[in-house]
Design a protein around this motif. Structure first.
Motif, PDB file in Angstrom:
ATOM      1  N   VAL A  78       6.119 -14.166  25.771  1.00  0.00           N
ATOM      2  CA  VAL A  78       5.315 -13.982  24.564  1.00  0.00           C
ATOM      3  C   VAL A  78       5.607 -15.091  23.557  1.00  0.00           C
ATOM      4  O   VAL A  78       4.681 -15.679  22.959  1.00  0.00           O
ATOM      5  CB  VAL A  78       5.591 -12.596  23.941  1.00  0.00           C
ATOM      6  N   SER A  79       6.865 -15.400  23.361  1.00  0.00           N
ATOM      7  CA  SER A  79       7.232 -16.472  22.430  1.00  0.00           C
ATOM      8  C   SER A  79       6.665 -17.806  22.883  1.00  0.00           C
ATOM      9  O   SER A  79       6.184 -18.609  22.059  1.00  0.00           O
ATOM     10  CB  SER A  79       8.760 -16.560  22.306  1.00  0.00           C
ATOM     11  N   TRP A  80       6.688 -18.055  24.177  1.00  0.00           N
ATOM     12  CA  TRP A  80       6.134 -19.306  24.708  1.00  0.00           C
ATOM     13  C   TRP A  80       4.628 -19.382  24.473  1.00  0.00           C
ATOM     14  O   TRP A  80       4.097 -20.433  24.099  1.00  0.00           O
ATOM     15  CB  TRP A  80       6.440 -19.406  26.200  1.00  0.00           C
ATOM     16  N   LEU A  81       3.924 -18.271  24.678  1.00  0.00           N
ATOM     17  CA  LEU A  81       2.481 -18.259  24.439  1.00  0.00           C
ATOM     18  C   LEU A  81       2.155 -18.573  22.982  1.00  0.00           C
ATOM     19  O   LEU A  81       1.187 -19.288  22.680  1.00  0.00           O
ATOM     20  CB  LEU A  81       1.903 -16.888  24.812  1.00  0.00           C
ATOM     21  N   ILE A  82       2.967 -18.043  22.070  1.00  0.00           N
ATOM     22  CA  ILE A  82       2.721 -18.287  20.646  1.00  0.00           C
ATOM     23  C   ILE A  82       2.954 -19.753  20.301  1.00  0.00           C
ATOM     24  O   ILE A  82       2.201 -20.352  19.516  1.00  0.00           O
ATOM     25  CB  ILE A  82       3.604 -17.366  19.796  1.00  0.00           C
ATOM     26  N   THR A  83       4.005 -20.355  20.880  1.00  0.00           N
ATOM     27  CA  THR A  83       4.270 -21.761  20.576  1.00  0.00           C
ATOM     28  C   THR A  83       3.179 -22.679  21.122  1.00  0.00           C
ATOM     29  O   THR A  83       2.970 -23.774  20.593  1.00  0.00           O
ATOM     30  CB  THR A  83       5.618 -22.194  21.175  1.00  0.00           C
ATOM     31  N   GLY A 104       5.251  -1.247  12.033  1.00  0.00           N
ATOM     32  CA  GLY A 104       6.305  -1.497  13.015  1.00  0.00           C
ATOM     33  C   GLY A 104       7.629  -1.860  12.383  1.00  0.00           C
ATOM     34  O   GLY A 104       8.687  -1.624  12.981  1.00  0.00           O
ATOM     35  N   VAL A 105       7.602  -2.436  11.186  1.00  0.00           N
ATOM     36  CA  VAL A 105       8.845  -2.766  10.488  1.00  0.00           C
ATOM     37  C   VAL A 105       9.596  -1.485  10.122  1.00  0.00           C
ATOM     38  O   VAL A 105      10.820  -1.397  10.249  1.00  0.00           O
ATOM     39  CB  VAL A 105       8.542  -3.612   9.242  1.00  0.00           C
ATOM     40  N   ALA A 123      -1.444 -13.486  16.438  1.00  0.00           N
ATOM     41  CA  ALA A 123      -0.601 -12.872  17.471  1.00  0.00           C
ATOM     42  C   ALA A 123       0.727 -12.404  16.893  1.00  0.00           C
ATOM     43  O   ALA A 123       1.222 -11.316  17.227  1.00  0.00           O
ATOM     44  CB  ALA A 123      -0.361 -13.865  18.604  1.00  0.00           C
ATOM     45  N   GLN A 124       1.318 -13.193  15.999  1.00  0.00           N
ATOM     46  CA  GLN A 124       2.588 -12.809  15.397  1.00  0.00           C
ATOM     47  C   GLN A 124       2.433 -11.585  14.520  1.00  0.00           C
ATOM     48  O   GLN A 124       3.294 -10.689  14.506  1.00  0.00           O
ATOM     49  CB  GLN A 124       3.137 -13.971  14.570  1.00  0.00           C
ATOM     50  N   HIS A 125       1.318 -11.508  13.804  1.00  0.00           N
ATOM     51  CA  HIS A 125       1.051 -10.313  12.991  1.00  0.00           C
ATOM     52  C   HIS A 125       0.869  -9.092  13.880  1.00  0.00           C
ATOM     53  O   HIS A 125       1.361  -8.001  13.561  1.00  0.00           O
ATOM     54  CB  HIS A 125      -0.197 -10.541  12.139  1.00  0.00           C
ATOM     55  N   TRP A 126       0.188  -9.254  15.002  1.00  0.00           N
ATOM     56  CA  TRP A 126      -0.032  -8.145  15.931  1.00  0.00           C
ATOM     57  C   TRP A 126       1.297  -7.669  16.518  1.00  0.00           C
ATOM     58  O   TRP A 126       1.505  -6.461  16.713  1.00  0.00           O
ATOM     59  CB  TRP A 126      -0.981  -8.588  17.037  1.00  0.00           C
ATOM     60  N   LEU A 127       2.216  -8.616  16.780  1.00  0.00           N
ATOM     61  CA  LEU A 127       3.492  -8.267  17.410  1.00  0.00           C
ATOM     62  C   LEU A 127       4.399  -7.447  16.488  1.00  0.00           C
ATOM     63  O   LEU A 127       5.339  -6.808  16.967  1.00  0.00           O
ATOM     64  CB  LEU A 127       4.223  -9.540  17.853  1.00  0.00           C
ATOM     65  N   THR A 182       6.125  -2.079  27.381  1.00  0.00           N
ATOM     66  CA  THR A 182       5.477  -2.545  26.157  1.00  0.00           C
ATOM     67  C   THR A 182       5.454  -4.066  26.099  1.00  0.00           C
ATOM     68  O   THR A 182       4.466  -4.663  25.661  1.00  0.00           O
ATOM     69  CB  THR A 182       6.206  -1.982  24.927  1.00  0.00           C
ATOM     70  N   ALA A 183       6.530  -4.705  26.565  1.00  0.00           N
ATOM     71  CA  ALA A 183       6.563  -6.172  26.593  1.00  0.00           C
ATOM     72  C   ALA A 183       5.511  -6.715  27.554  1.00  0.00           C
ATOM     73  O   ALA A 183       4.860  -7.732  27.265  1.00  0.00           O
ATOM     74  CB  ALA A 183       7.954  -6.652  26.997  1.00  0.00           C
ATOM     75  N   GLY A 184       5.327  -6.053  28.700  1.00  0.00           N
ATOM     76  CA  GLY A 184       4.294  -6.484  29.636  1.00  0.00           C
ATOM     77  C   GLY A 184       2.908  -6.371  29.028  1.00  0.00           C
ATOM     78  O   GLY A 184       2.074  -7.272  29.160  1.00  0.00           O
ATOM     79  N   ALA A 185       2.644  -5.238  28.338  1.00  0.00           N
ATOM     80  CA  ALA A 185       1.365  -5.079  27.660  1.00  0.00           C
ATOM     81  C   ALA A 185       1.189  -6.132  26.567  1.00  0.00           C
ATOM     82  O   ALA A 185       0.087  -6.633  26.349  1.00  0.00           O
ATOM     83  CB  ALA A 185       1.261  -3.676  27.071  1.00  0.00           C
ATOM     84  N   SER A 186       2.286  -6.488  25.895  1.00  0.00           N
ATOM     85  CA  SER A 186       2.213  -7.499  24.851  1.00  0.00           C
ATOM     86  C   SER A 186       1.840  -8.865  25.429  1.00  0.00           C
ATOM     87  O   SER A 186       1.080  -9.618  24.804  1.00  0.00           O
ATOM     88  CB  SER A 186       3.559  -7.597  24.124  1.00  0.00           C
TER      89      SER A 186
END
Length: 368
Positions: free
Chosen positions: A199-204, A344-345, A214-218, A121-125
């Motif tokens: 993923v965090s690096w891409l967002i920053t 997801g929450v 992207a954060q909402h999607w995650l 799932t992380a790879g797909a993210s």
């Protein structure tokens, strides 16, 4: 001197009736069938409630009337264009994650083996977020949303699974070569942590609108579910169901030890690769549709296994439990809180304690 005679056929009690149709035969498990029927009924009830309940409440009878072609123009718009795609997406995504979790747990003989914990799932993210933040203008819409995000998630998920598979390859205790389940789980957990850092690096590095989207999607949300997000996930679920149905006997054989499986004539590495690839495809496309939904693929097979009291993770029942879990979480997120929470929450809040329960239970079995 005593002689033993074979028991009379009339004295033999048939524990479970058998069904035969030509060369096909199976055992009829009435309690399991009753349980599955109850799950289907619960799924249908939740599906109707998910469509009926909202800011504009519609009676369930009217919902059925609209689905049958009736209703007013406003009701058809609310149900067919807004709520029906969301409810169907919840069913498809939940079933896909439950099915993928059942396949991975059956193959790896580990109740903790699920797409979200193994790094798939992380790879797909990573793939999906890379497309979202690189779309420009703060949105991935139209053709890009329909093709780009699911394709990127699928490609990244498959690449991640292949990398984990290769890193877990080694010599087993019998002296042969292959993938060791325990090593694959450990490698997957490490890869998962590394990819979430990506993923965090891409967002920053993204602009504020892209990073916000992207954060909402995650968080895993059904708020933007529509027909364009539903179609790829439905295709992934359909293909996985076909492969799982065609490989039912193989999947059952893979639940045994390696020696027993080879004696049954199963090519372990080939069949593992095919089944894992389909599980990766289902979970990756489901993730692309709504974002990562934590613990659905982990919990659904274990809940289904306990409900049906089967030695292994039941595939169809796991898909049903996954669909029920996501539909139920969507209802809870929309009706029990002042604001509309991402689904997801809710799955994370419920799945976290269930993961702790599985860890404690697995540790107790290991120490006995």
């Amino acid at each position: 001197m005593s002689t033993s005679t074979a028991p009379d056929a009339k004295t033999v009690r048939q524990v479970r009736p058998a069904l035969r149709a030509g060369r096909f035969s199976t055992v009829l498990r009435v309690p399991a069938l009753v349980t599955i029927a109850v799950m289907v009924a619960l799924l249908l009830v939740l599906f109707a409630l998910d469509i009926a309940i909202g800011d504009f409440r519609i009676p369930i009878g009217r919902v059925l009337d609209v689905l049958g072609g009736g209703g007013t123009r406003a009701q058809r718009f609310v149900i067919l264009d807004s709520r029906l795609p969301r409810a169907l997406t919840a069913v498809v995504v939940g079933a896909a994650l439950g099915l993928a979790g059942a396949i991975t747990q059956s193959i790896l003989h580990n109740p903790l083996a699920s797409p979200d914990l193994l790094g798939i799932t992380a790879g797909a993210s990573v793939g999906a977020v890379a497309v979202i933040v690189g779309a420009g203008g703060g949105a991935a819409t139209g053709t890009l949303a329909l093709v780009g995000v699911p394709l990127a998630a699928l490609a990244a998920g498959l690449a991640t699974a292949l990398a984990i598979y290769l890193m877990a390859w080694g010599k087993n205790t019998a002296g042969g070569s292959g993938v060791m389940a325990f090593r694959l789980v450990l490698v997957g957990i490490g890869v998962n942590a590394a990819l979430m850092a990506v993923v965090s690096w891409l967002i920053t590095r993204a602009s504020l609108p892209d990073a916000s989207m992207a954060q909402h999607w995650l968080t895993g949300s059904l708020n933007k579910a529509d027909w364009s997000t539903l179609i790829p996930a439905a295709v992934g679920l359909g293909v996985t169901l076909l492969v799982a149905a065609a490989s039912a006997r193989t999947l059952a054989a893979l639940r045994f030890g390696a020696d027993t499986t080879r004696m049954l004539g199963v090519k372990i590495q080939t069949q593992q690769g095919i089944l894992l690839a389909t599980a990766v495809m289902a979970s990756a496309l489901a993730t692309a549709a709504v974002g990562p939904l934590a613990f659905v693929g982990l919990a659904a097979p274990q809940i289904a296994r306990r409900l049906l009291r089967t030695p292994g993770e039941p595939v169809i029942a796991s898909a049903l439990v996954g669909a029920i879990a996501v539909l139920g979480a969507d209802l809870v997120s929309r009706t029990m809180f002042p604001i509309d929470l991402p689904v997801g929450v809710v799955t994370a809040a419920v799945g976290g304690p269930f993961l702790i329960y599985l860890l404690v239970r697995t540790n107790r079995k290991a120490t006995l």
